[in-house]
Design an enzyme around this catalytic site. Structure first.
Site: not given
Lengths: 284, 284, 284, 284
Positions: A227-229
């Site tokens: 996530l969000d990476d």
């Protein structure tokens, strides 16, 4: 209308690389309009984007592929050939907030985005009137924890049906499953309403407000299984002060989100983005 | 030269507050030059900074304190009275990098900072010639893990001797002990070379480079016992791209660090900063 | 919904001013939510904006006017009382480009703008479908050199009919006559696609491109009788390079125009703007 | 230390250009570290900067010139060959303000600028101590209207003596004569304290303050015979508000001036700048 070919290359850096590419294009009559290259001298990598006019160019796509193959093999290139006349097809996922969707639709309308918005998928009904105004098919697929797997199956079917090349998460408030993400590598673009990697996850504005930051940000990135990476495509910030309350953060954030998402989508559609080491090279 | 008084107030918000303060100042002949207030309506807090010309003002500092006390008590104010003519005394801590120190010294030289640089403390000798050029005492106090406690004792002594009001960590590469920090509440300003809270701790440029961010930042903040967690005073960012290598990040970062640190120091010296909830109100 | 009153004041600066205003409001039970003031010490001028909750406030508009009059007279104030619940009515003028209009309509839809878009007037038909989608009356008034006077007469009639408080020129490509402008003092907001005062007049992007600037800008301002010379409300810029052609300037400019125009309109609608010396004070 | 060669080319755009250059470099064993090109498709112009490691490169400067000449002739190239190891020599002109000079000297000290500051020329004595601290020769040449011609003659002599490659006007408050300028084409860099072309000429901060702008700027540019009209190299801006008085403009401006001037100098020293149509191409 532009009628160009774009060649994207990445490979180990080596002497003679540019000469080999330039000679190949010149021998086939390419009238180069833009060329940009990048070298990562630490990792010894070479990246190139070259765009040429197809008028007077001697090779069809198949012929190009056949004749360029030995050059590519010699230099261990990964490469991709694209045509500007071939409009990519976008599927835009939304929830309730429509500011990014309004923005993408208007940019498409005036020709800023070199692609077609093939379908809009919402887990709420809110965006249907806007979709209809722009004559884009709208599909309502509610998602709950219990129905997520089957909802994603329906999404896949719709994406297949519309032959989507790129998925744009325009403030879509659901997390996609790893299986879903894995089907669309480097083909899902998200906007996160913080300056990543600060404030990963839910409620980034609230976290930023509590931390007392003096600038808030937004980030567009490719979606990966973490996530969000994923690789960051674009970021921007705006100044805030003690005079801004949480609602002001949200409002200011909307303007940032629209900008960083639309730039990411435009660059993707123009084949300006290469990936390596979880980073992006943006040929502007 | 400016000869003004500054009153900083924070208290629970209540009707009649501004009237009470304004009446008090008017009754004593204050010619107000600047007044700024802020209300946090969620937390029901009131903040004010007011600055007036001392010419024609009827109260000495002691008289002010005596007469304002009942007003303050009635509204449960925390308050502070300061005089612009009373130059605060700075101690600047440095290691090897001198860009922030060069900047602070030059700003002091041309009168941008309303304070005196009383002493420079370095854990390396590098900054001595610069200190001497500016005729500021320089103290070399090396710090190792083993000698940290005694080094801090020496620092304390020097700070006492020079009657330092404010400690500025100008890219000082040592972490101060909690005991040291506790002695100077809201009186130590640090600059961190990232956009906090992203990249807390050591080597933020390297972490930013690896994450592939498109903007890098710098943050000035008050030092608290938790590393890089104190109230943020100022932040700024600069754009980077795949063309920037790590050395470019460092170079670009230097310009940001100087700006955000000098702004923080200036605002502190001008009594423009109030703290609450680990955040700053900056009366600009 | 917010139910507040806003008082805007400008007058010569004098001791006792703030006390007088604060006492008046306190005596009448005002619960102040925001107060901001500004002093121009060179010109000896005082500016104030104060906003309070009407709940528990003892005075009607008429009573306020009657009772505040002597205070105002004593200090030679120009002042204005406004109510947040009284939505101002906007007339938006457009030509072919709709990016600013799309933006204003969406911001209105989600409640960012505290006003009603009462009518859209276009000298081309292009914006009609968008107006209809948002259920806003659209009036098509073509303008040529020969018909300008009578076109403006029709515009006046429509503005009267819709009781427009504010005219927003959303990339309206006609110059208004001095007579027209004179009827709406500080009530017409324009956006100019340059960083004023650079590139006044027609084709600012082209001029910027030819000059080889490294940043392009946009400016929102009140319209006065001198072209592009009115008080500036907001400006913003974006970076360009040799890689940007004229079309890129135009595209980048669109994003700036939307931002600076919408901010100006929002601040106007929230009664945050005061004028003096052909400049604006923006109480943010 | 870097030991590279840099080739800068501009010429009419033509098929085969990149191939010819790349083949030439490859044939002579160049290990290319950076290459960047730009095409102005409207004007049909081609620009290139290529930098390669001299280790293993087969040609001396003379041999390069001899062997590259026919390639260059075939494509009507203007070209320049430079070596990173050959430090350019700067002459910095100053008046009273030293912020830009402090900045350049410090950047030189830490190796940010790939050149030597050979001499500082001041029409006031103020900068002498700083020059001496950095062990740079300082020459005091007062200038009045009456003595300007002879002062410039002395400046020329000093520049000749120190073999200056580049003249940097670091807030030098005198206008150079056209004859002087003509001797150093594209070799004089100035910083102007406005966002050019706004506020050309004297007292730009005052003019900006009076116009009520919301952003102030600074511009670095090559000096030509027309005042403030030469090719722009870099610009930057900072936000101001009604709270900023003229002194704040000046203070904020100083930070901008240092940044835009130092970037321009750095790019010039790294042979990153090409000129055409009174504009700059900056290969970053």
């Amino acid at each position: 209308m532009k009628n160009t070919a774009i060649l994207l290359i990445d490979c180990p850096d080596r002497k003679g690389l540019v000469a080999a590419i330039a000679n190949f294009l010149y021998a086939n009559g390419a009238n180069i309009l833009h060329a940009d290259q990048h070298q990562d001298n630490d990792l010894n990598l070479f990246f190139m984007r070259v765009e040429w006019d197809l008028e007077g160019f001697g090779l069809s796509g198949d012929a190009f592929r056949a004749e360029f193959a030995p050059v590519a093999a010699r230099f261990h290139m990964r490469w991709k050939l694209a045509y500007s006349a071939r409009k990519q097809r976008l599927a835009v996922f939304v929830s309730r907030y429509q500011h990014c969707l309004v923005d993408l639709l208007y940019r498409r309308q005036i020709g800023e985005l070199n692609g077609e918005i093939a379908v809009i998928i919402g887990n709420h009904e809110d965006a249907r009137p806007l979709a209809e105004f722009h004559r884009v098919p709208f599909e309502h697929i509610p998602v709950t924890a219990a129905t997520k797997r089957e909802a994603e199956q329906r999404q896949w079917d719709i994406l297949e049906h519309h032959q989507a090349d790129l998925i744009v998460l325009a403030r879509y408030m659901q997390v996609l499953s790893p299986e879903f993400v894995a089907r669309y590598p480097q083909r899902i673009i998200n906007v996160h309403h913080s300056f990543l990697p600060a404030f990963v996850g839910a409620r980034p504005h609230q976290a930023a407000f509590q931390r007392g930051v003096k600038l808030i940000g937004a980030t567009s990135h490719y979606v990966t299984e973490v996530l969000d990476d994923g690789p960051i495509i674009e970021q921007d910030v705006a100044r805030v002060s003690h005079r801004h309350d949480l609602e002001d953060f949200v409002q200011t954030g909307r303007d940032l989100e629209r900008l960083v998402l639309s730039r990411a989508v435009r660059w993707h559609l123009e084949h300006r983005i290469l990936l390596y080491s979880n980073k992006t090279v943006i040929f502007d």
